[in-house]
Design an enzyme around this catalytic site. Sequence first.
Site, PDB file in Angstrom:
ATOM      1  CB  ALA A   1      -1.085   0.023   1.130  1.00  0.00           C
TER       2      ALA A   1
ATOM      3  CG  ASN B   1      -2.145  -4.244  -4.077  1.00  0.00           C
ATOM      4  OD1 ASN B   1      -2.482  -4.125  -5.325  1.00  0.00           O
ATOM      5  ND2 ASN B   1      -1.041  -3.440  -3.815  1.00  0.00           N
TER       6      ASN B   1
ATOM      7  CE1 TYR C   1       2.670  -9.185 -12.332  1.00  0.00           C
ATOM      8  CE2 TYR C   1       1.270  -9.460 -14.352  1.00  0.00           C
ATOM      9  CZ  TYR C   1       1.526  -8.914 -13.179  1.00  0.00           C
ATOM     10  OH  TYR C   1       0.833  -7.949 -12.677  1.00  0.00           O
TER      11      TYR C   1
ATOM     12  CB  ALA D   1       2.994 -18.965 -14.243  1.00  0.00           C
TER      13      ALA D   1
END
Length: 252
Positions: free
Chosen positions: A18, A95, A160, A162
């Site tokens: 973040a 994220n 990326y 996969a």
Amino acid sequence: MCSNSDQQRNKTVLVTGASRGIGKAVAMQFAREGYKVAVHYNSGTAEAEALVAQLIQEGCDVMAVQADVRDSAQVQHMIDTIMAQWGVIDILINNAGIAQQKLFTDITDEDWHNMFAVHVDGTFYCTRAVLPAMIAQKQGVIVNISSMWGQVGGSCEVHYSAAKGAIQAMTKALAKEVGPSGIRVNCVAPGVIQTEMNAILDPETLEALRQETPLEMLGTTAHVAEAVYYLCSDKAAFITGQIVGVNGGMII
Ligand code: NAP
């Protein structure tokens, strides 16, 4: 200004990665809606602290937490820190991520393992650390950030793609496993979003991607944050195990 007016809004949220980009937009949206937000970062100490200072000034209840998500001990320590402060983590947004463009045959062992360590191990460690408390309270929401390349594969981004595909499979399997415990698990798969991650793309490539997109625009971090926010709300109470594209129609 931060609001704090209904039951939904006293919940606690951990957003990984973040310090900038999509994670920052997600953290800001939750914080301004009155949620308590743990703003996670790894190396971006100054950025995370500046974001936390700004949100506190706006009246939000936020804290910065540091961990390398590739390291399970650091992740567990981060979760323990949040639990000690707030007693509960209601919502987890996985994220944190990295990008790399390489021909498949140029990908080194280190590149491959690092890509999986950040995305797949990181999502696994964070999720495993928050789940026991969520299961005990019979509620919780998890949103994993994947990518449209995890759905259809991206040339020169096989590792990326996969890793992001693995996150989608994890989402579906875990949604089935923890649904009976009242926990929802969904995935947001963004298209091309304007963040520092796309600094690896030259302006011509970005323009070509824009033209390829049916809505003829690139996405913003706010577009992704809105989708994440919706999936975590009670309005999405019957939605779990889904891959939600936020991609301007690029992948349908
Ligand atoms: P970004 O601006 O590059 O930010 C990445 C974030 O991940 C940073 O906060 C960074 O933390 C964190 N991070 C990286 N490695 C980490 C590690 N080992 N441990 C802990 N945190 C780590 O990226 P973004 O564009 O916002 O992307 C966010 C997510 O969306 C990623 O999962 C990405 O794959 C996905 N996504 C992005 C796009 C796009 O077009 N931008 C499209 C599809 C999917 P520090 O800086 O503090 O180290």
